[in-house]
Design a protein around this motif. Structure first.
Motif: not given
Length: 316
Positions: A241-248
């Motif tokens: 939501e409102a962005g992007i995520s990366v797997s830790v």
């Protein structure tokens, strides 16, 4: 020269960025010669930055020399805005959009730039002084294509500046000598006139060639890294939501060099943010040294650890 133009189809239109100096004048003459046998149409583009009292006369003179070589010429006057990065950067920021616009209007297959091996060596030294990593040491690419489709070619990156000067002298071509190329307030001029001669004197000849080879090797490495990164990102990045995520976990499993490149690429591709080394390492600590620290403010976005992911969110 012939190798650089091999990718351009016969009969195509090409633009030569012509300042009137020895490098661009030699490039214009060589391009005109090559174009005749391939039915290519050559147009010179001279950008008048208006930074000197006689800039208009210098631009008109360059255009006249192009016409004498059988090249159609165009002169564009641009407005150079003030810049914290200095006059050179401001002029460049005004020049390249103008060249891009001319290329689009002429439907050109490519824009040819007259940078030489000496320019490449100076660029690498300036990048080394900035300390901004391998990217700044790659110098100038012989070929680059922008997102809008503009193709930029530098056919003379293997040619020394002394060679272009000798060519002009032998061909009765009188180059323009830009007064800015003697002004020591510009870092590039200081590198050219002070630093390079000292390096040659103290370390021996061949410094410029060695720096250019270094840039070429680093570009090859960067291209390989980019392929690996894009393949990796497809598996570890998700839209949030409102962005992007990366797997830790995926970031932690990669070597530091690859992890940091992924972080920089995600921030740049999603938010147009160019992260410094310090900012990149702070984001990496969310993966490698997590102790509950809060969100990290970055240019145009923020990064925070949420569960098993690093989430990049646009700043409000």
């Amino acid at each position: 020269m012939r190798t650089a133009l091999a990718s351009i189809p016969d009969g195509a239109v090409v633009i030569v960025a012509l300042s009137g100096g020895a490098d661009s004048l030699a490039l214009a003459a060589a391009t005109a010669f090559e174009a005749r046998s391939r039915g290519m149409q050559v147009t010179s583009a001279t950008i008048d930055h208006g930074l000197q009292d006689e800039s208009a006369d210098a631009a008109a003179s360059a255009a006249a020399k192009a016409e004498a070589l059988g090249i159609r010429s165009r002169v564009e006057r641009v407005q150079v805005a003030g810049s914290d990065a200095g006059t050179e950067a401001a002029a460049r920021d005004a020049r390249y959009p103008a060249l891009r616009r001319i290329a689009a209007e002429e439907r050109a297959a490519a824009v040819l730039l007259g940078h030489t091996l000496d320019d490449q060596a100076e660029t690498v030294l300036l990048g080394l002084a900035r300390g901004s990593g391998a990217a700044s040491l790659q110098g100038m690419a012989p070929r680059r294509e922008d997102e809008d489709g503009t193709v930029w070619l530098r056919p003379m990156l293997g040619v020394r500046r002394a060679t272009t000067e000798a060519f002009c002298a032998a061909s009765d071509l009188e180059p323009w000598h830009d007064p800015h190329n003697r002004e020591h307030r510009f870092a590039r001029v200081r590198v050219r006139e002070n630093v390079m001669p000292v390096l040659e004197a103290e370390l021996g000849p061949g410094i410029a060639e060695a720096l250019a080879r270094t840039a070429e090797q680093l570009r090859e490495d960067a291209e390989a890294f980019d392929e690996i990164i894009h393949e990796t990102i497809e598996d570890i990045v998700e839209h949030a939501e409102a962005g992007i995520s990366v797997s830790v976990a995926a970031l932690a499993a990669n070597p530091a060099a690859l992890r940091n490149r992924i972080i920089r690429l995600v921030a740049h591709s999603e938010f147009g943010a160019s992260l410094t080394r310090t900012q990149t390492l702070e984001v990496a600590r969310l993966v490698t040294d997590w102790s509950g620290q809060g969100p990290i403010d970055l240019p145009g976005c923020s990064a925070a650890r949420v569960g098993g992911r690093v989430v990049f969110t646009a700043r409000q």
